[in-house]
Design an enzyme around this catalytic site. Structure first.
Site, PDB file in Angstrom:
ATOM      1  N   TYR A   1      95.280  37.332 108.977  1.00  0.00           N
ATOM      2  CA  TYR A   1      95.001  37.917 107.697  1.00  0.00           C
ATOM      3  C   TYR A   1      95.935  38.561 107.136  1.00  0.00           C
ATOM      4  CZ  TYR A   1      93.356  41.744 104.932  1.00  0.00           C
ATOM      5  OH  TYR A   1      93.338  42.886 103.794  1.00  0.00           O
ATOM      6  N   HIS A   2      96.757  39.541 107.592  1.00  0.00           N
ATOM      7  CA  HIS A   2      97.717  40.545 107.024  1.00  0.00           C
ATOM      8  C   HIS A   2      98.910  39.656 106.560  1.00  0.00           C
ATOM      9  CE1 HIS A   2      95.708  43.734 109.436  1.00  0.00           C
ATOM     10  NE2 HIS A   2      95.783  44.168 108.127  1.00  0.00           N
TER      11      HIS A   2
ATOM     12  N   LYS B   1      98.279  37.993 103.223  1.00  0.00           N
ATOM     13  CA  LYS B   1      98.433  39.212 102.156  1.00  0.00           C
ATOM     14  C   LYS B   1     100.080  39.342 101.834  1.00  0.00           C
ATOM     15  CE  LYS B   1      94.394  41.282 101.354  1.00  0.00           C
ATOM     16  NZ  LYS B   1      93.654  40.989 100.218  1.00  0.00           N
TER      17      LYS B   1
ATOM     18  N   ARG C   1      81.296  36.232 101.819  1.00  0.00           N
ATOM     19  CA  ARG C   1      81.121  37.486 102.841  1.00  0.00           C
ATOM     20  C   ARG C   1      79.886  37.228 103.306  1.00  0.00           C
ATOM     21  NH1 ARG C   1      80.408  39.604 106.318  1.00  0.00           N
ATOM     22  NH2 ARG C   1      81.058  41.728 106.661  1.00  0.00           N
TER      23      ARG C   1
ATOM     24  N   THR D   1      97.455  45.497 101.382  1.00  0.00           N
ATOM     25  CA  THR D   1      96.676  46.048 102.641  1.00  0.00           C
ATOM     26  C   THR D   1      98.057  46.772 103.004  1.00  0.00           C
ATOM     27  OG1 THR D   1      95.981  45.944 104.905  1.00  0.00           O
ATOM     28  CG2 THR D   1      97.087  44.047 103.688  1.00  0.00           C
TER      29      THR D   1
ATOM     30  N   SER E   1      98.485  40.289 111.919  1.00  0.00           N
ATOM     31  CA  SER E   1      97.272  39.383 112.055  1.00  0.00           C
ATOM     32  C   SER E   1      97.874  38.186 111.055  1.00  0.00           C
ATOM     33  CB  SER E   1      96.146  39.897 112.019  1.00  0.00           C
ATOM     34  OG  SER E   1      95.657  40.084 110.674  1.00  0.00           O
TER      35      SER E   1
ATOM     36  N   ASN F   1      81.880  33.936  95.396  1.00  0.00           N
ATOM     37  CA  ASN F   1      81.424  32.651  96.081  1.00  0.00           C
ATOM     38  C   ASN F   1      80.462  32.936  96.922  1.00  0.00           C
ATOM     39  OD1 ASN F   1      83.178  33.193  98.041  1.00  0.00           O
ATOM     40  ND2 ASN F   1      84.147  31.351  98.328  1.00  0.00           N
TER      41      ASN F   1
ATOM     42  N   TYR G   1      82.081  44.587  99.583  1.00  0.00           N
ATOM     43  CA  TYR G   1      82.025  45.997  99.785  1.00  0.00           C
ATOM     44  C   TYR G   1      82.552  46.916  98.753  1.00  0.00           C
ATOM     45  CZ  TYR G   1      83.559  50.303 102.375  1.00  0.00           C
ATOM     46  OH  TYR G   1      83.778  51.896 102.438  1.00  0.00           O
TER      47      TYR G   1
ATOM     48  N   THR H   1      83.991  54.235 121.135  1.00  0.00           N
ATOM     49  CA  THR H   1      85.030  53.377 121.896  1.00  0.00           C
ATOM     50  C   THR H   1      86.220  53.366 121.008  1.00  0.00           C
ATOM     51  OG1 THR H   1      83.841  51.376 120.580  1.00  0.00           O
ATOM     52  CG2 THR H   1      83.094  51.978 122.859  1.00  0.00           C
TER      53      THR H   1
ATOM     54  N   ASP I   1      84.351  29.482  93.435  1.00  0.00           N
ATOM     55  CA  ASP I   1      85.474  29.640  94.513  1.00  0.00           C
ATOM     56  C   ASP I   1      86.838  29.669  93.951  1.00  0.00           C
ATOM     57  OD1 ASP I   1      87.115  29.299  96.380  1.00  0.00           O
ATOM     58  OD2 ASP I   1      85.490  28.630  97.681  1.00  0.00           O
TER      59      ASP I   1
ATOM     60  N   ARG J   1      93.794  44.143 120.702  1.00  0.00           N
ATOM     61  CA  ARG J   1      94.788  43.646 119.653  1.00  0.00           C
ATOM     62  C   ARG J   1      96.105  43.761 120.256  1.00  0.00           C
ATOM     63  NH1 ARG J   1      92.788  45.651 113.798  1.00  0.00           N
ATOM     64  NH2 ARG J   1      90.862  45.436 114.005  1.00  0.00           N
TER      65      ARG J   1
ATOM     66  N   GLN K   1      96.353  49.022 100.322  1.00  0.00           N
ATOM     67  CA  GLN K   1      95.393  50.015 100.570  1.00  0.00           C
ATOM     68  C   GLN K   1      95.142  50.162 101.993  1.00  0.00           C
ATOM     69  OE1 GLN K   1      91.344  50.120  98.542  1.00  0.00           O
ATOM     70  NE2 GLN K   1      91.041  48.727 100.095  1.00  0.00           N
TER      71      GLN K   1
END
Length: 384
Positions: free
Chosen positions: A181-182, A185, A35, A144, A179, A32, A11, A253, A74, A323, A208
């Site tokens: 993911y975070h 990072k 996504r 992030t 999370s 790779n 993206y 929502t 990769d 969450r 970001q």
């Protein structure tokens, strides 16, 4: 300048590569295609159709007359990573090549482990490649704002001056990610800072905020150059979801009461921030941190902005928050570094939302309603 963009099919990676190429840099992209595999797994796809990467690259050369080199592989493959860095010999490496979704990382144990392994190991391989091949390469790493969490104090740009028991020190700002993911990072940031400190590398960590928008001046030149528009509950952003729901006549929502506040920035500012970081590299041994955002809003405020901007009736619906996060919190972020380098921000109050309504309107037949409802719950990943 020679710039290698990792995650160049994504993206943000793709429009960043075009922006840098358009500004006169010699660019290569590496990917790779993970996504695109997530799309297949989740049975969700970009609202705006996107071409495969070789087609995109050929279209850019046709439109601009400029070439972009391609490396397919990769970062978790160390031999491939070393080979790509050695073959292209970049001055700067822009690193977008990580699994970027918090909900994806919270689906279950398998997705959490994959996210940590993919992100942390790939980044470590890259650090070693830079250190052993050319330590003068400037690493521009996409972090992030989610690394910080939502502390009850001002969020500084990466570093914090601390006084404790009469002594002072400068240390990395404390992290409280929300999370797996975070968390990955955060591990990346710590590993990069360590590499700068012990190997004398140079790096810029861009923490970001949430990016909105789908077009840059370069991607708008030809439909084949389009980047993604994600709207599903796993990879989509809240603004994209709200815009689609408004166009389709559905309620917006909002998770919980909508008091969750986040930093935001326009996709055009994202690619410009990368250019500014690349053209103004960190010093050797420096771990430089920029908070890459231009303004902040709560989820409820974003819903109100969309409702007010849309030329028609809009309802807002509050859902149980899937969450685990604070419903309301203090949020004050320092973000002066990129502005001092010359960033001239676009703001959400500009005309971008209106253009998003047009983009959605032209592609609304591609919307999968079922994919917009949240299916991943933070506590649901652990069996009781």
């Amino acid at each position: 300048m020679r710039v290698l963009v990792l995650g160049g099919d994504g993206y943000l990676g793709w429009p960043t590569a075009l922006h840098l190429s358009d500004k006169g840099h010699e660019v290569a992209v590496l990917d790779n295609y993970a996504r695109r595999k997530y799309d297949v797994e989740l049975e969700a796809e970009s609202l705006v159709p996107i071409e495969d990467l070789p087609t995109r690259i050929a279209a850019w050369e046709e439109v601009s007359g400029k070439k972009i080199a391609l490396f397919e592989g990769d970062l978790c493959d160390a031999e491939f990573t070393y080979s790509a860095v050695r073959d292209f010999a970049p001055d700067s490496i822009v690193h977008f090549a990580e699994q970027r979704s918090a909900p994806y990382s919270m689906i279950d144990r398998e997705h959490a482990v994959y996210t940590q392994q993919n992100n942390v190991v790939g980044n470590l391989n890259l650090l070693y490649a830079i250190a052993e091949i050319n330590p003068d390469i400037h690493l521009v790493k996409l972090g992030t704002m989610g690394e910080y969490g939502t502390p009850n104090i001002d969020i500084e740009e990466g570093w914090l001056e601390v006084e404790h028991n009469g002594r002072k020190d400068r240390m990395l700002y404390p992290k409280k990610p929300g999370s797996f993911y975070h968390l990955s990072k955060v591990h990346d940031s710590h590993n990069i800072e360590f590499a700068c400190r012990i190997w004398d590398l140079r790096a810029t960590d861009l923490n970001q905020g949430v990016v909105y928008g789908q077009q840059t001046p370069q991607t708008a030149l030809d439909p084949r150059l389009a980047t993604r528009f994600d709207y599903d509950a796993v990879f989509g952003t809240v603004l994209n979801r709200f815009v689609i729901q408004a166009v389709l006549g559905q309620p917006l929502t909002v998770y919980g009461k909508g008091g969750q506040t986040r930093g935001l920035l326009d996709i055009r500012d994202t690619v410009e921030c990368i250019r500014l970081a690349v053209e103004n590299p960190a010093d050797r041994g420096e771990f430089r941190v920029f908070n890459q955002m231009t303004e902040s809003y709560s989820v409820a405020q974003i819903a109100e902005i969309v409702a007010t901007t849309f030329p028609g009736p809009v309802q807002i619906e509050n859902l149980d928050n899937p969450r685990v996060e604070q419903a309301e919190h203090y949020y004050n972020v320092k973000h002066t570094g990129l502005v001092e380098l010359g960033l001239q921000p676009h703001l959400l109050s500009d005309t971008l939302i209106e253009s998003l309504f047009d983009i959605v309107g032209s592609n609304k037949h591609r919307v999968n309603d079922e994919r917009m409802r949240p299916t991943v719950r933070w506590r649901g990943a652990v069996k009781s």
